[in-house]
Scaffold this motif. Structure first.
Motif, PDB file in Angstrom:
ATOM      1  N   LEU A 435       0.831  -1.198   0.000  1.00  0.00           N
ATOM      2  CA  LEU A 435       0.000   0.000   0.000  1.00  0.00           C
ATOM      3  C   LEU A 435       0.870   1.255   0.000  1.00  0.00           C
ATOM      4  CD1 LEU A 435      -2.980   0.902   0.080  1.00  0.00           C
ATOM      5  CD2 LEU A 435      -2.716   1.150   2.559  1.00  0.00           C
ATOM      6  N   THR A 436       0.593   2.119  -0.975  1.00  0.00           N
ATOM      7  CA  THR A 436       1.369   3.350  -1.132  1.00  0.00           C
ATOM      8  C   THR A 436       0.554   4.579  -0.774  1.00  0.00           C
ATOM      9  OG1 THR A 436       2.643   2.338  -2.916  1.00  0.00           O
ATOM     10  CG2 THR A 436       2.705   4.723  -2.773  1.00  0.00           C
ATOM     11  N   VAL A 437      -0.713   4.606  -1.180  1.00  0.00           N
ATOM     12  CA  VAL A 437      -1.552   5.787  -1.008  1.00  0.00           C
ATOM     13  C   VAL A 437      -2.827   5.403  -0.258  1.00  0.00           C
ATOM     14  CG1 VAL A 437      -2.940   7.522  -2.209  1.00  0.00           C
ATOM     15  CG2 VAL A 437      -0.667   6.924  -3.078  1.00  0.00           C
ATOM     16  N   LEU A 438      -3.100   6.130   0.821  1.00  0.00           N
ATOM     17  CA  LEU A 438      -4.327   5.937   1.589  1.00  0.00           C
ATOM     18  C   LEU A 438      -4.980   7.303   1.769  1.00  0.00           C
ATOM     19  CD1 LEU A 438      -6.211   4.083   3.212  1.00  0.00           C
ATOM     20  CD2 LEU A 438      -4.796   4.540   5.232  1.00  0.00           C
ATOM     21  N   VAL A 453       2.840   0.702  10.225  1.00  0.00           N
ATOM     22  CA  VAL A 453       2.174   0.693   8.923  1.00  0.00           C
ATOM     23  C   VAL A 453       3.040  -0.062   7.930  1.00  0.00           C
ATOM     24  CG1 VAL A 453       0.977   2.872   9.327  1.00  0.00           C
ATOM     25  CG2 VAL A 453       3.221   2.888   8.229  1.00  0.00           C
ATOM     26  N   GLY A 454       2.520  -0.257   6.729  1.00  0.00           N
ATOM     27  CA  GLY A 454       3.265  -0.949   5.691  1.00  0.00           C
ATOM     28  C   GLY A 454       4.525  -0.199   5.296  1.00  0.00           C
ATOM     29  N   THR A 455       5.486  -0.919   4.794  1.00  0.00           N
ATOM     30  CA  THR A 455       6.806  -0.344   4.508  1.00  0.00           C
ATOM     31  C   THR A 455       6.832   0.537   3.273  1.00  0.00           C
ATOM     32  OG1 THR A 455       7.382  -2.373   3.339  1.00  0.00           O
ATOM     33  CG2 THR A 455       8.037  -2.218   5.643  1.00  0.00           C
ATOM     34  N   ASN A 456       5.750   0.601   2.500  1.00  0.00           N
ATOM     35  CA  ASN A 456       5.729   1.432   1.299  1.00  0.00           C
ATOM     36  C   ASN A 456       4.727   2.583   1.387  1.00  0.00           C
ATOM     37  OD1 ASN A 456       7.607   0.152  -0.708  1.00  0.00           O
ATOM     38  ND2 ASN A 456       6.335  -1.623  -0.267  1.00  0.00           N
ATOM     39  N   LEU A 457       4.064   2.721   2.507  1.00  0.00           N
ATOM     40  CA  LEU A 457       3.042   3.761   2.635  1.00  0.00           C
ATOM     41  C   LEU A 457       3.698   5.137   2.616  1.00  0.00           C
ATOM     42  CD1 LEU A 457      -0.005   4.137   2.960  1.00  0.00           C
ATOM     43  CD2 LEU A 457       0.346   4.188   5.438  1.00  0.00           C
ATOM     44  N   SER A 458       3.364   5.949   1.607  1.00  0.00           N
ATOM     45  CA  SER A 458       4.002   7.256   1.477  1.00  0.00           C
ATOM     46  C   SER A 458       3.034   8.420   1.601  1.00  0.00           C
ATOM     47  CB  SER A 458       4.732   7.352   0.128  1.00  0.00           C
ATOM     48  OG  SER A 458       3.825   7.248  -0.946  1.00  0.00           O
ATOM     49  N   LEU A 459       1.760   8.202   1.309  1.00  0.00           N
ATOM     50  CA  LEU A 459       0.797   9.303   1.376  1.00  0.00           C
ATOM     51  C   LEU A 459      -0.391   8.886   2.231  1.00  0.00           C
ATOM     52  CD1 LEU A 459      -0.271  11.615  -1.527  1.00  0.00           C
ATOM     53  CD2 LEU A 459      -1.992  10.691  -0.007  1.00  0.00           C
ATOM     54  N   VAL A 460      -0.629   9.615   3.315  1.00  0.00           N
ATOM     55  CA  VAL A 460      -1.740   9.355   4.218  1.00  0.00           C
ATOM     56  C   VAL A 460      -2.553  10.637   4.365  1.00  0.00           C
ATOM     57  CG1 VAL A 460      -2.415   8.753   6.560  1.00  0.00           C
ATOM     58  CG2 VAL A 460      -0.510   7.553   5.482  1.00  0.00           C
ATOM     59  N   GLU A 461      -3.804  10.600   3.905  1.00  0.00           N
ATOM     60  CA  GLU A 461      -4.706  11.736   4.046  1.00  0.00           C
ATOM     61  C   GLU A 461      -5.949  11.266   4.805  1.00  0.00           C
ATOM     62  OE1 GLU A 461      -5.569  13.752   0.433  1.00  0.00           O
ATOM     63  OE2 GLU A 461      -3.465  14.104  -0.070  1.00  0.00           O
ATOM     64  N   ILE A 462      -6.081  11.734   6.054  1.00  0.00           N
ATOM     65  CA  ILE A 462      -7.190  11.297   6.904  1.00  0.00           C
ATOM     66  C   ILE A 462      -7.934  12.496   7.489  1.00  0.00           C
ATOM     67  CG2 ILE A 462      -6.092   9.104   7.483  1.00  0.00           C
ATOM     68  CD1 ILE A 462      -5.219  10.326  10.118  1.00  0.00           C
ATOM     69  N   SER A 463      -7.799  13.658   6.867  1.00  0.00           N
ATOM     70  CA  SER A 463      -8.425  14.875   7.388  1.00  0.00           C
ATOM     71  C   SER A 463      -9.944  14.760   7.397  1.00  0.00           C
ATOM     72  CB  SER A 463      -8.017  16.074   6.519  1.00  0.00           C
ATOM     73  OG  SER A 463      -6.625  16.279   6.566  1.00  0.00           O
ATOM     74  N   ASP A 464     -10.569  15.586   8.242  1.00  0.00           N
ATOM     75  CA  ASP A 464     -12.037  15.695   8.307  1.00  0.00           C
ATOM     76  C   ASP A 464     -12.688  14.356   8.612  1.00  0.00           C
ATOM     77  OD1 ASP A 464     -12.425  18.589   7.477  1.00  0.00           O
ATOM     78  OD2 ASP A 464     -11.289  17.830   5.771  1.00  0.00           O
ATOM     79  N   ASN A 465     -12.209  13.729   9.675  1.00  0.00           N
ATOM     80  CA  ASN A 465     -12.807  12.516  10.218  1.00  0.00           C
ATOM     81  C   ASN A 465     -12.929  12.679  11.732  1.00  0.00           C
ATOM     82  OD1 ASN A 465     -13.270  10.218   8.168  1.00  0.00           O
ATOM     83  ND2 ASN A 465     -11.277  11.037   7.535  1.00  0.00           N
ATOM     84  N   GLN A 466     -13.024  11.580  12.460  1.00  0.00           N
ATOM     85  CA  GLN A 466     -13.158  11.639  13.911  1.00  0.00           C
ATOM     86  C   GLN A 466     -12.088  10.794  14.603  1.00  0.00           C
ATOM     87  OE1 GLN A 466     -17.262  10.721  14.986  1.00  0.00           O
ATOM     88  NE2 GLN A 466     -18.026  11.809  13.180  1.00  0.00           N
ATOM     89  N   PHE A 467     -10.889  10.739  14.015  1.00  0.00           N
ATOM     90  CA  PHE A 467      -9.785  10.037  14.661  1.00  0.00           C
ATOM     91  C   PHE A 467      -9.405  10.773  15.938  1.00  0.00           C
ATOM     92  CE2 PHE A 467      -9.262   8.675  10.222  1.00  0.00           C
ATOM     93  CZ  PHE A 467      -9.194   7.302  10.408  1.00  0.00           C
ATOM     94  N   SER A 468      -9.011  10.013  16.949  1.00  0.00           N
ATOM     95  CA  SER A 468      -8.744  10.607  18.256  1.00  0.00           C
ATOM     96  C   SER A 468      -7.508   9.982  18.878  1.00  0.00           C
ATOM     97  CB  SER A 468      -9.973  10.427  19.164  1.00  0.00           C
ATOM     98  OG  SER A 468     -10.250   9.034  19.323  1.00  0.00           O
ATOM     99  N   GLY A 469      -7.256  10.386  20.130  1.00  0.00           N
ATOM    100  CA  GLY A 469      -6.090   9.871  20.836  1.00  0.00           C
ATOM    101  C   GLY A 469      -4.831  10.621  20.463  1.00  0.00           C
ATOM    102  N   GLU A 470      -3.717  10.110  20.942  1.00  0.00           N
ATOM    103  CA  GLU A 470      -2.436  10.746  20.685  1.00  0.00           C
ATOM    104  C   GLU A 470      -1.796  10.204  19.407  1.00  0.00           C
ATOM    105  OE1 GLU A 470       0.111  10.398  24.032  1.00  0.00           O
ATOM    106  OE2 GLU A 470      -1.178  11.593  25.357  1.00  0.00           O
ATOM    107  N   ILE A 471      -0.951  11.028  18.826  1.00  0.00           N
ATOM    108  CA  ILE A 471      -0.142  10.547  17.710  1.00  0.00           C
ATOM    109  C   ILE A 471       0.933   9.647  18.306  1.00  0.00           C
ATOM    110  CG2 ILE A 471       1.395  11.210  15.818  1.00  0.00           C
ATOM    111  CD1 ILE A 471      -0.091  13.905  15.738  1.00  0.00           C
TER     112      ILE A 471
END
Length: 1017
Positions: A435-438, A453-471
């Motif tokens: 997986l490269t783009v999510l 995460v997977g070793t090839n994941l380069s783009l993660v866009e998760i804006s405008d959701n309800q994710f919580s907790g600490e990074i």
């Protein structure tokens, strides 16, 4: 009783009998000797290319791999990609039994080779991918009447295709694609009754209809007419081509309905009609049951998808995107047993997605974005484990993601943003190895970020959701991450220091969350970061001074936090295009670099800040005016409050406009004018939607460059966007048109490919092939930057063989421009940043914004202003503005010096440039090896590097007449590994660099009277 034969006569008869018996042998032997002599003569006339060095008189020519013999006679000559740079000599037809000639993928110049008229037995001729120019001769029918195969593809032929080509009645295959034909399409081709394959695509003919005579080609199996400026309607009787298997009429201006006869062609396997102006509905009756690929995309088709498509059991690819189709997808399409690629994005389709997609076939691509689909994603999309991408953004899909996606190890891209999905992301999805783009923004997903995460994941866009907790601090293991967009979620806690350990990050958006604590320190690893937005949180404390070392940072937004202390002065050294520090608690003087109108809203609502000038509405940095400016400060607060309200209103309106723009499907494309020069698998809206800061990879004086993804398979293009500055409109318009004019006519392996240009009222875009290794200067000079950016991938030291390969490739590109284009082209801005490198480090010349087609002989050849970059500009150009090829030779000489020394063009120690430094080094009789790059210098490369250094010095001679041509430069590079005297005797000229090194004066010259060539001695 007969008389005995006299002894003398017996001897004579025996001799005659012996000669009679042995005559064929001697005749064949003589012919063989003659043919070998002809072949060796050919080799010599072609300047003895190294690729056929094994051609020699000591071996049997019939054993050479390029030669086929029948009964001892040469019948076949196969010289594909042998680096032949000279014209085809007449002696080639001295091989009287020659039936096959293959000369493709060489560098053969000149007009159509009429010498081949004398090859009386020729049946097969392929001269594609060369440098032929001019018109195809009107007497081309003088070629052998036995000719059944003719390929002139990928050359630079222009004008009309002569009607005489229709008299080569034996032709079964005719390939004329990828040339520069700009005339008409002859009806006479319809007379080629034996024709089975006709390829004419990628030519700029005058607007023409499809010749009706083509419908008489009853044996035609393949018809390729893509991108030919075709207009009018598809002939209704095209169904009479009963043998047709492949029909490609895409990327034209065809209009009207799709004739029903197309779908009645029972042998048809491939149908490409995409990117035309076809309208109406898709014919309902389908009898072409052999169809394996249908592409009707980018038209104006309406109505529904025919149910009969579900009967095409051999169909592997169905592309209907960018139309106005409506209704539901027939459920039977989801059950097609061979379907691998399904693309219907940007239509008006609705209803639920058929649940059987992926269950009955090995589905690889599933693209249904920008429609009105409802319900859930089909759960069997990856049932066969080969799914590459799920592209379903901008629909009304809901529910949770299928858990099966978490086990889909083949998956590369997931783009489902802009829906109503909810629940948590399947655990396995985060950790998929490929997986490269999510991209899952603008949904209602919840949960926490994973630690791994997977070793090839380069783009993660998760804006405008309800994710919580600490990074999580384990984010340091997301080593391949380049883009992280997590705006408008519920993240809390501090920004972990581990986030700053990710070296490839270019974009970090964490705005509008609930983050607190201090700004992370130790930013040394963020050497690629260009965009950082932390606004709208509860962050506090000072800004670390290390932020000034983020040399590629262009956008920085820290507004609406509780940051305090002084703004680090080092931030003023950054080349920021966007800066917002408003609504914090900063104090002290702002960096002087920001005291201009470009940053007039960057520091609002920071009462403790001051400036030396009142232009930004801040307090003046002295005590007297501070006390007397209380009223002014109150006024500023009021104005700022009003501005803030207006800003919120503007942003709200902008949000609605943007959303409406994204949902306006066909209307989007109508805003753009796209002019293509190559086969395209994307549209204008694909490109425009990718012009985000997260995709920006560079910028220059005339615009910004983006890396834009164009499909789920991980393919990219490079897009150059011209700055929209009204003060520069006229100048930049000229640069844009110059680059389009030059690049649209060039096809060469060492010149960057311009795929299309896109224009709208307020934007101009140039779309190029994307080259993975970017520019040469990043590889050569990245290590010269401050240590804060060291260690990036482009700082890996290029070894000498790779550098020599790059030099040869760049020289090939310039050689083509100077010697094989008609008229010749001068680049005017050759430099290492304009030499781009593909994945194999093959070099391509780029950025023709300053290029100029040379005027005809005798016309003025000056320009109004000097262009170019310091360190690369030829002396005469700076003083006289004279334009000719020798200014490019000078600049290329500087690149050669960069390659061998590792120094930058403006890096000359005590002198002013690298070229000057190199000349002084030689004048002082210093050893050449002292000037070479110590990082790559090995004993086995010393001679080659020294020779290239000498060549760089010759190319950067003060006087244009002392510099070689690019053709000579290329030949010298081919032979630079010769440790003997560095001498080049190509095309009748002599170059000897050895005497130069003992010369105390750079400008000593002597004129060679034999050819008027000036060289340094």
């Amino acid at each position: 009783m007969s008389k005995p034969t006299p002894p003398s006569l017996q001897i004579h008869l025996h001799t005659l009998f012996f000669l009679f018996l042995t005559f064929p042998f001697h005749a064949t032997s003589q012919v063989n000797d003659s043919e070998q002599t002809t072949l060796l003569k050919l080799k010599q006339q072609w300047a003895n290319p190294p690729s056929i060095n094994h051609w020699n008189s000591s071996s049997n020519h019939c054993s050479w791999p390029e030669i086929n013999c029948t009964n001892g006679y040469v019948t076949s000559l196969k010289l594909t990609a042998k680096n032949i740079t000279e014209t085809i000599p007449p002696s080639i037809c001295d091989l009287k039994n020659l039936t096959l000639i293959e000369l493709q993928q060489n560098f053969i110049p000149g007009p159509f080779p009429k010498v081949l008229y004398n090859c009386a037995k020729l049946r097969y001729l392929d001269v594609s991918e060369n440098y032929f120019v001019g018109h195809i001769p009107d007497d081309i029918d003088l070629l052998s009447p036995q000719l059944y195969y003719l390929s002139l593809s990928f050359n630079n032929f222009s004008g009309d295709i002569p009607p005489a080509i229709g008299r080569l009645l034996g032709l079964q295959t005719l390939k004329l694609d990828a040339n520069m034909f700009n005339g008409s399409i002859p009806q006479e081709i319809g007379s080629l009754s034996n024709l089975e394959i006709l390829v004419m695509e990628n030519n700029s003919f005058v607007p023409s209809t499809i010749p009706l005579s083509f419908t008489k080609l009853k044996k035609l199996r393949e018809l390729w007419m893509r991108e030919m400026n075709l207009i009018g309607e598809i002939p209704e009787n095209i169904g009479s081509l009963t043998a047709l298997e492949v029909l490609d009429l895409s990327i034209n201006e065809l209009s009207g309905n799709i004739p029903s006869g197309v779908f009645l062609l029972k042998n048809l396997s491939t149908l490409y009609l995409f990117k035309n102006r076809l309208s109406g509905s898709i014919p309902l009756s389908v009898e072409a049951l052999n169809l394996t690929a249908i592409d009707l995309s980018a038209n104006n088709l309406n109505g529904t998808i025919p149910d009969d498509f579900g009967k095409l059991t051999k169909l592997a690819g169905l592309s209907l995107f960018f139309n106005q189709l409506s209704g539901a997808i027939p459920a039977s399409i989801g059950r097609l047993p061979e379907l691998t690629d399904f693309r219907v994005f940007t239509n008006n389709l609705s209803g639920e997605l058929p649940p059987d997609f992926g269950l009955y076939s090995k589905l690889e691509g599933f693209q249904v974005a920008t429609n009105g689909f409802t319900g859930v994603l089909p759960k069997n999309l990856c049932a066969h484990g080969v799914l590459l991408g799920v592209v379903a953004f901008d629909n009304n899909l809901s529910g949770e993601l299928p858990k099966s996606l978490g086990n889909c190890q083949s998956l590369l891209i997931v783009r489902i943003h802009g829906n109503r999905f909810s629940g948590e992301i399947p655990d396995g999805l985060w950790t998929l190895l490929n997986l490269t783009v999510l991209m899952i923004s603008d949904n209602s997903f919840s949960g926490k970020l994973p630690g791994r995460v997977g070793t090839n994941l380069s783009l993660v866009e998760i804006s405008d959701n309800q994710f919580s907790g600490e990074i999580p601090p384990e984010i340091s293991s997301w080593e391949t991450l380049t883009v992280f967009k997590a705006s408008n979620n519920l993240f809390s806690g501090t920004i972990p220091q581990e986030l700053t350990a990710l070296p490839h990050l270019t974009t970090v958006l964490l705005d509008r969350n609930r983050l607190s604590g201090n700004f992370p320190s130790n930013l040394i690893s963020w050497k690629s970061l260009s965009t950082l937005n932390l606004s709208g949180n509860q962050l506090s404390g000072p800004i670390p001074a290390e932020i000034g070392f983020l040399l590629v940072l262009t956008e920085l937004d820290l507004s609406e936090n509780e940051f305090s202390g002084q703004i680090p002065p080092a931030i003023g050294d950054l080349r920021l295009t966007w800066l917002n520090f408003s609504s914090n608690r900063f104090t002290g003087r702002i960096p002087s670099e920001f005291e201009n109108s470009a940053f007039d809203s960057s520091f609002l609502n920071n009462p403790g800040l001051c400036a030396s000038k009142p232009s930004l509405g801040l307090n003046i940095c002295n005590s007297k005016t501070r006390n007397s400016s209380k009223f002014s400060s109150q006024f500023i607060v009021v104005v700022s409050s009003i501005s803030a309200v207006l800003f919120v209103i503007a942003m709200t309106l902008t949000l609605f406009v943007v959303r409406g723009f994204q949902k306006r499907k066909i209307g989007l494309d109508s805003m753009w004018k796209l002019t293509s020069f190559q086969r395209l698998n994307f549209t204008a809206s694909n490109i425009s939607s990718g012009l985000t800061e997260s995709n920006a990879i560079g910028s220059g004086g005339s615009g910004k460059v983006y890396r834009v993804p164009i499909n789920y398979s991980g393919d990219y293009v490079a897009v150059k966007r011209i700055w929209n500055d009204k003060k520069l409109d006229q100048k930049l318009e000229k640069e844009f048109l110059a680059e389009v004019e030059v690049l649209s006519t060039i096809r060469h392996a060492n010149i960057v490919k311009l795929m299309c240009c896109i224009s709208s009222d307020n934007s101009k875009l140039l779309v190029y092939e994307y080259l993975e290794n970017r520019s040469l200067d990043r590889w050569l000079h990245g290590k010269r930057r401050p240590s804060s950016v060291s260690g990036s991938v482009h700082h890996v030291v290029l070894d000498w063989p790779t550098r020599l390969q790059i030099a040869v490739g760049a020289a090939r590109g310039l050689c083509y421009m100077h010697h094989d284009c008609s008229p010749p082209i001068v680049h005017r801005d050759v430099k290492s940043s304009n030499v781009l490198l593909d994945s194999e480090f093959n070099a391509k010349i780029a950025d023709f914004g300053l290029a100029r087609i040379l005027v005809k002989h005798g016309e003025p050849n000056t320009v109004s202003s000097v262009a170019g970059s310091f360190g690369y500009i030829a002396p005469e150009y700076a003083h006289t503005s004279r334009v000719n090829e020798k200014i490019d030779v000078y600049s290329f000489g500087v690149i050669l010096l960069e390659l061998v020394t590792g120094k930058e063009a403006n890096d000359g120690d005590e002198t002013t440039s690298l070229a000057e430094w190199a000349w002084h080094h030689v004048q002082k009789s210093n050893p050449i090896e002292d000037a070479l790059d110590k990082d790559i210098m090995e004993p086995c490369y010393l001679d080659e590097m020294s020779n290239v250094f000498k060549l760089g010095i010759i190319c950067t001679g003060t006087f244009p007449s002392t510099r070689p041509t690019m053709k000579e430069v290329l030949q010298i590079l081919f032979r630079c590994n010769n440790p003997m005297a560095f001498r080049e005797k190509n095309i009748g000229r002599e170059y000897d660099a050895a005497p130069l090194l003992n010369n105390s004066k750079r400008e000593r010259m002597v004129e060679h009277e034999d050819d008027g060539f000036t060289s340094i001695v």
